[in-house]
Motif scaffolding. Sequence first.
Motif, short mmCIF file in Angstrom:
data_model
loop_
_atom_site.label_atom_id
_atom_site.label_comp_id
_atom_site.label_asym_id
_atom_site.label_seq_id
_atom_site.Cartn_x
_atom_site.Cartn_y
_atom_site.Cartn_z
N PRO A 42 0.81 -1.22 0.00
CA PRO A 42 0.00 0.00 0.00
C PRO A 42 0.85 1.27 0.00
O PRO A 42 0.41 2.29 -0.53
CB PRO A 42 -0.83 -0.12 1.28
CG PRO A 42 -0.12 -1.12 2.13
CD PRO A 42 0.61 -2.03 1.19
N GLY A 45 1.25 1.75 -3.50
CA GLY A 45 0.00 1.89 -4.24
C GLY A 45 -0.39 0.71 -5.10
O GLY A 45 -1.18 0.86 -6.02
N TRP A 46 0.10 -0.49 -4.81
CA TRP A 46 -0.27 -1.65 -5.61
C TRP A 46 -0.30 -2.92 -4.77
O TRP A 46 0.30 -2.99 -3.70
CB TRP A 46 0.67 -1.84 -6.80
CG TRP A 46 2.09 -2.13 -6.42
CD1 TRP A 46 3.06 -1.21 -6.15
CD2 TRP A 46 2.70 -3.42 -6.26
NE1 TRP A 46 4.24 -1.86 -5.82
CE2 TRP A 46 4.05 -3.21 -5.90
CE3 TRP A 46 2.24 -4.71 -6.38
CZ2 TRP A 46 4.93 -4.25 -5.66
CZ3 TRP A 46 3.12 -5.77 -6.15
CH2 TRP A 46 4.45 -5.52 -5.79
N GLU A 57 -3.98 1.23 -6.51
CA GLU A 57 -4.93 1.89 -5.61
C GLU A 57 -5.90 2.81 -6.34
O GLU A 57 -6.96 3.10 -5.83
CB GLU A 57 -4.20 2.65 -4.51
CG GLU A 57 -3.46 3.87 -4.96
CD GLU A 57 -2.78 4.59 -3.81
OE1 GLU A 57 -2.37 5.73 -4.03
OE2 GLU A 57 -2.65 4.04 -2.71
#
Length: 79
Positions: A42, A45-46, A57
């Motif tokens: 996270p 963002g993936w 995300e």
Amino acid sequence: MDRTTTTVTGTRLPDSLCTHTPKCPSADSPDREAAVVVAGHPEQGWSLLCNAVVLFEDTGELLPDGQVVAPHRPLVVAA
């Protein structure tokens, strides 16, 4: 029989990294985002799902065969 997908770089990946029961939806299934996260990042963002889909995300996706699915967040409607 396990199926594999060739990525754009020529790497062979299994169509599913799923080792649990029941099996998660495949990468070409409409509900592919329901697969279990096997590697979550996270802070970057993936997440990698067990069907070999990379989920971002912003709701964009990278499929095992190199196809890109554009972000598809629901639109927020102001009342």
